[in-house]
Design an enzyme around this catalytic site. Structure first.
Site, PDB file in Angstrom:
ATOM      1  N   GLU A   7       0.861  -1.556  -0.125  1.00 51.78           N
ATOM      2  CA  GLU A   7      -0.154  -0.132   0.118  1.00 51.78           C
ATOM      3  C   GLU A   7       0.798   1.052  -0.296  1.00 51.78           C
ATOM      4  OE1 GLU A   7      -3.677   1.955   2.954  1.00 51.78           O
ATOM      5  OE2 GLU A   7      -3.881   0.062   2.397  1.00 51.78           O
ATOM      6  N   LYS A   8       2.091   0.964   0.838  1.00 55.11           N
ATOM      7  CA  LYS A   8       3.085   2.110   0.760  1.00 55.11           C
ATOM      8  C   LYS A   8       4.652   1.842   0.284  1.00 55.11           C
ATOM      9  CE  LYS A   8       0.227   3.534   4.508  1.00 55.11           C
ATOM     10  NZ  LYS A   8      -0.203   2.207   4.762  1.00 55.11           N
ATOM     11  N   ASP A 101      -2.805  -3.232   3.129  1.00 55.21           N
ATOM     12  CA  ASP A 101      -2.927  -2.673   4.723  1.00 55.21           C
ATOM     13  C   ASP A 101      -4.424  -3.724   4.698  1.00 55.21           C
ATOM     14  OD1 ASP A 101      -1.521  -1.358   5.452  1.00 55.21           O
ATOM     15  OD2 ASP A 101      -3.013   0.557   6.170  1.00 55.21           O
ATOM     16  N   ASP A 103      -7.241  -4.346   5.469  1.00 59.28           N
ATOM     17  CA  ASP A 103      -8.601  -3.980   5.991  1.00 59.28           C
ATOM     18  C   ASP A 103      -9.788  -3.833   4.169  1.00 59.28           C
ATOM     19  OD1 ASP A 103      -7.687  -1.314   4.693  1.00 59.28           O
ATOM     20  OD2 ASP A 103      -7.764  -0.817   6.519  1.00 59.28           O
ATOM     21  N   TYR A 318      -1.389  -3.387  14.377  1.00 58.88           N
ATOM     22  CA  TYR A 318      -2.084  -2.071  13.287  1.00 58.88           C
ATOM     23  C   TYR A 318      -3.131  -1.427  14.041  1.00 58.88           C
ATOM     24  CZ  TYR A 318      -5.713  -2.000   9.110  1.00 58.88           C
ATOM     25  OH  TYR A 318      -6.446  -1.469   8.409  1.00 58.88           O
ATOM     26  N   ARG A 320      -5.889   0.814  12.652  1.00 59.29           N
ATOM     27  CA  ARG A 320      -7.013   0.507  12.224  1.00 59.29           C
ATOM     28  C   ARG A 320      -8.366  -0.531  12.416  1.00 59.29           C
ATOM     29  NH1 ARG A 320      -7.266   5.170   8.392  1.00 59.29           N
ATOM     30  NH2 ARG A 320      -5.267   6.265   8.125  1.00 59.29           N
TER      31      ARG A 320
END
Length: 808
Positions: A7-8, A101, A103, A318, A320
């Site tokens: 993701e990043k 991530d 999710d 993590y 979130r």
């Protein structure tokens, strides 16, 4: 080639170390038949409404709603290079591991890139909860099949499209139908944002309209075993009003006179050991609530700190997450986590020595685990607290202490409750005597602190003397005291997040209440999005803070008043509950995305039609009760009220009659100031517009003053400024004077004579015979010419020979 899609960049760098991709390349890391690349969040975004309907480049309510038949995504301009890298690698890959991530949003980020590249190969899913070495190795050894998380993509895509459909269409409709124009006149709608704003507005209304009522209590103390003990009066139910208070002063005074100085006796004693389990571990929301209450840290700042602890420092898991529990299998890692805390925080060594890694708490519960477990310290033994910012250190300390508390045991105390009857009236007191501090060792400031939340005065004290039923209890004093009911408290960011989680309290329908109470998806928004939603309301000037308190701005109140008057369901959490129900069905695979979008499109079409009807029949905007905040200052041009707006350069005031009147005034201490002389000048002689004959007005742009038609936007004619007067446009004197955009007489006047006629400054103009020729200079070339004093009505000009230029 096996491709890992992260993701990043920070995720990619970490995973690359573990899969042998050690060579850094353009936008990726490469190794032997393996490549790790990354997105930068979303590389793609939903296309703008004008992509589907070009005429919506200028918002027009008659073109709404916009419901795409074929959804389009645009590449974000700032990440075009990385987008190209990811697409190229996806086209070359023979196998893909999604490593974004874990999710809904992470699933959408990866799979929308797969769609864009047309990837059809095998897919696996890396499901990471922490980025320490042990956690990464463990997850890499247990890759999930891609099909297992595919339903999360459908739910994430459904949420994204629903937010776009409702947000874009309703925002455009509210703005064009009831707004004021300009950047500050946009009226925003969001499926979660709007109900949250409504919560704050309604709380503020309740505070504003609150009328305090007097009620009465007794301040009394009794002698027990030679000790004066304050006690709280427990009035008989017959004396209480519907709010549970004694409302009559005479009643309270009568009881006080009856009890004062009289002998009483102990009627009830309850004493025994009790224990209190440690608080559960942190979810993101509970961490944000506690950080707000303890330290006044904003919700977004807590999330930012958590993200840095997770990605940059690899100090926590993590962030979130909406879960406050751990799987029982993680008990085996307890000693390693505690060792990591010891290495990061040597000052906590004495506290860590009290921890028992073999003990368990209620936080270890497999049945309570959702997509992610609670936030805890990672297994990383090399966490450097010194490299953290102050807020990161604070959040890490909170997370570490909450984890450590699970292994310090229960808090043991001796609880005593004593009730005394005197003159037929009952009085009560309770107290705690700490015995074993247990988990409270992690929170020294809380030890021996009485719990007085919602307790009547004098009901809870730290310790009590020994007493038995029947013991004498003489009243030492008893006085009636007046109290007043208090209005509801304003929200803080922490309590607002709590209200978003427990939004079911605002819903009457029991079925929908159950949906919003669902532990996995409780409330509106998610732990990952609530902070951003609140932050957006601040940025858009709908909310403000006063110390720690959150309150609505006049703009925020006006928006909710508008919505309540014309489409109340938009501010009702029931709507969000219904949508969340459908998103959960998408994730469970019991509903298709096509059906969900069809239902949403039908609802949206009906809503927009109703708002259009209201907007057409509503009175003029300035007179509407829901209009945005106006001043009492009238517009200097048309007399309508001026309205507070915002631009990129700050606040200003615009006429509420826009677009019919486009007058603006500067903002001076929150009020309309005087019109700037250089902004739009109406003083002096009138210069007619060559196109429409309306007066030209002097205006100011970033390049300086110029002259524009007062008929704008119907007429957009402009001329340069020369010494405070309309100047000559270069296009009009560089061989293009007979312009087709000028009316016939003006074109005729603008034509240069077929043969030069000798002329000097001051001679009559041969073009109109009414003006005289004066010398002028072209700004760009410096070339000199003669022009008519009747310009711009007469556009005659004549170049001057070089030798004559000096005579002007």
């Amino acid at each position: 080639m096996k491709l890992y899609l992260c993701e990043k960049p920070s995720q990619a760098a970490e995973i690359a170390r573990h899969v042998g991709a050690r060579k850094r390349d353009n936008g990726c890391f490469t190794g032997d038949s393996v490549t790790v690349t990354y997105c930068i969040g979303h590389l793609l975004e939903q296309a703008k409404p004008e992509t589907y309907e070009p005429r919506l480049a200028r918002w027009d309510p008659e073109l709404l709603p916009v419901i795409p038949m074929q959804w389009q995504l645009d590449v974000k301009p700032t990440v075009k290079t990385q987008y190209g890298v990811v697409i190229r690698l996806l086209k070359q890959a023979s196998e893909l591991v999604i490593a974004t991530d874990a999710d809904r949003e992470g699933e959408v980020i990866a799979r929308e890139m797969m769609q864009a590249a047309g990837y059809r190969g095998p897919v696996s899913r890396l499901w990471l909860s922490a980025f320490d070495d042990a956690s990464v190795r463990k997850a890499l050894g247990k890759l999930l099949p891609g099909a297992k998380t595919a339903p999360m993509y459908a739910a994430g895509l459904g949420r994204s499209r629903a937010d776009w459909l409702a947000g874009m269409n309703v925002t455009m409709m509210l703005t064009t139908g009831f707004g004021t124009g300009g950047k500050g006149g946009t009226l925003h709608f969001g499926r979660v944002q709007t109900p949250v704003l409504a919560l704050v507005v309604r709380r503020e209304r309740a505070i504003r309209t609150f009328v305090p009522k007097a009620y009465y209590e007794l301040q009394a103390s009794f002698e027990l075993a030679g000790v004066a003990v304050p006690m709280a009066w427990r009035p008989a139910p017959a004396l209480l009003d519907p709010d549970g208070h004694v409302a009559q002063a005479a009643t309270a005074k009568s009881v006080a006179d009856k009890v004062r100085g009289q002998p009483g006796r102990v009627d009830h004693v309850e004493a025994g050991p009790e224990r209190e389990a440690p608080p559960l571990l942190f979810s993101l929301a509970s961490l944000q609530r506690e950080a707000s209450a303890r330290y006044g840290i904003k919700a977004q700042a807590v999330l930012d700190a958590c993200q840095a602890l997770y990605e940059k420092h690899k100090a926590t898991t993590y962030p979130r997450t909406d879960c406050e529990y751990l799987p029982s299998s993680m008990l085996a890692e307890t000693a390693m986590v505690l060792q990591g805390i010891r290495a990061a925080r040597p000052d906590m060594a004495s506290l860590l020595a009290c921890a028992d890694p073999s003990s368990t708490s209620r936080a270890f519960n497999d049945r309570k685990i959702t997509a992610h477990h609670a936030i805890i310290p990672s297994l990383n033994p090399r966490v450097s607290v010194g490299n953290m910012s102050k807020s990161e250190q604070t959040i890490y300390d909170m997370i570490a202490r909450r984890y450590l508390a699970q292994f310090l045991g229960d808090f043991h105390f001796h609880k005593t409750v004593i009730e005394v009857v005197c003159a037929g009236e009952r009085f009560r007191v309770s107290g705690k005597t700490p015995q074993v501090p247990g988990w409270k060792r992690a929170y020294p400031e809380e030890q021996d602190k009485p719990n007085t939340k919602d307790a009547p005065p004098a009901e809870d004290v730290a310790a009590l003397p020994s007493a038995q039923t029947g013991d004498p209890a003489r009243n030492l004093h008893c006085d009636a005291v007046s109290r007043k009911t208090k209005p509801p408290r304003r929200y803080t960011e922490g309590t607002l997040i709590a209200a978003m989680e427990s939004i079911d309290k605002e819903i009457e329908d029991e079925r929908l209440r159950k949906i919003m109470r669902n532990k996995e998806k409780a409330g509106i928004g998610t732990d990952a999005t609530r902070a951003a939603i609140i932050e957006n309301l601040f940025k858009r000037d709908y909310l403000a803070t006063e110390k720690k308190q959150v309150l609505p701005t006049p703009r925020g109140e006006a928006l909710i008043t508008l919505i309540e008057a014309n489409a109340p369901q938009l501010a009702d959490p029931v709507l969000t509950a219904e949508w969340e129900d459908r998103l959960m069905q998408l994730e469970a695979g019991t509903l298709t995305l096509e059906v969900f979008e069809g239902e949403l499109s039908t609802w949206l079409s009906e809503l927009i039609a109703r708002l259009k009807s209201v907007a057409r029949t509503a009175p003029q905007r300035p007179d509407m009760p829901h209009a945005m905040p106006d001043s009492t200052e009238p517009c200097p041009a048309c007399g309508k009220p001026m309205r507070s707006l915002k631009s990129a350069k700050g606040p200003f005031w615009g006429c509420s009659g826009y677009p019919d009147c486009s007058v603006t005034l500067p903002d001076v201490d929150g009020r309309p100031g005087q019109r700037r002389a250089t902004s739009v000048s109406t003083a002096g002689p009138v210069y007619p517009c060559p196109r429409c004959r309306k007066p030209l007005r002097q205006r100011t742009s970033s390049r300086g003053p110029f002259w524009g038609c007062s008929g704008f936007p119907a007429c957009n004619y402009t001329q340069p400024d020369e010494g405070g007067k309309p100047g000559v446009r270069p296009a009009d004197v560089q061989g293009k004077s007979a312009r087709q955009d000028l009316p016939g007489p003006a074109r005729q006047a603008a034509k240069p004579p077929s043969a030069p006629v000798p002329a000097v400054a001051g001679s009559p103009c041969p073009g109109c015979a009414g003006g005289r020729l004066i010398g002028r200079v072209m700004k760009d070339s410096g070339r000199r010419f003669l022009g008519c004093t009747g310009f711009p009505a007469c556009r005659h000009f004549q170049w001057l020979p070089q030798q004559q230029s000096s005579s002007i």
